[in-house]
Design a protein around this motif. Sequence first.
Motif, short mmCIF file in Angstrom:
data_model
loop_
_atom_site.label_atom_id
_atom_site.label_comp_id
_atom_site.label_asym_id
_atom_site.label_seq_id
_atom_site.Cartn_x
_atom_site.Cartn_y
_atom_site.Cartn_z
N ASN A 119 -27.60 16.45 -6.86
CA ASN A 119 -28.94 15.86 -6.87
C ASN A 119 -28.90 14.34 -6.91
OD1 ASN A 119 -30.21 18.35 -6.79
ND2 ASN A 119 -30.43 18.51 -9.01
N TRP A 141 -23.75 22.09 -13.31
CA TRP A 141 -23.32 20.69 -13.24
C TRP A 141 -23.11 20.25 -11.79
CZ3 TRP A 141 -23.92 16.80 -16.24
CH2 TRP A 141 -24.04 16.99 -17.61
N VAL A 164 -26.35 19.21 -10.58
CA VAL A 164 -26.70 17.90 -11.13
C VAL A 164 -26.05 16.79 -10.32
CG1 VAL A 164 -26.41 16.34 -13.11
CG2 VAL A 164 -27.08 18.73 -13.48
#
Length: 248
Positions: A177, A171, A174
């Motif tokens: 990103n 996570w 994520v």
Amino acid sequence: MIGITEGFDPVFCKDWEKWASYQPTILISKNFPKVHKHFLGAYPSNIIFHISCTGLSGTIFEPNTPPFDEVLNYINNLNEYQKKHVVLRCDPICPALFDYKGPDFDGEAYKKNVAKILKFGHDHNLRIRISFMDMYNHVWNRLDKYPQIKEHLRKHYGDDMHLPLNVRKDWLEVFKNHNTIELEVCGEPGIPCHGCVSKIDLDILGIELEKEFKGGQRTACSCLALKKELIPVKKVCPHKCLYCYWKQ
């Protein structure tokens, strides 16, 4: 020494005021508009504001915190110098709730709130701190009132206080990103962390150290050990966050 309000929200106790009037201070609050208005426009260069904004406001997890979009709108009105003295804390985040479907909580809306907060921090070039929700035993006990949510979270956490390390790392990637600025991670075992009192903060506050001393209350805490808690209260504040680490 840097004063800090880690254990209790400064909107509910004024013990910090004398120190913050002239000493280096980090004020951590879930109600930044109210804390900031306390200074009546005289912007204090000796203070860094840690603005807790999680996307959980108005839910069972944060029943009494101000709406997150209200907090973001307030930050939006700060000038560039003031923004250099704020840290946006999406702290904690609970990805295990993103796919929850049931009564008492809207997981899809929460996931969108977190994305909005992180994007806001990125768009405004703010420092962003994140952590993942810790499930203390007393937090599980509080969830007895919400058995479906408790059962859902047990599937993700098991009997551990933390989400599995690989899940937290995934996570984190994520979230990274979606941001070109570095995310500061707070107190996560197994993940490189940034202290809430760090070299970055010393530079902003104009403090020089010949030697950096590390310490902290938790194993994963990377704070420089030159911080002083300004509020001696050790209990749940009136925000009554369900995940609060204080038992009472």
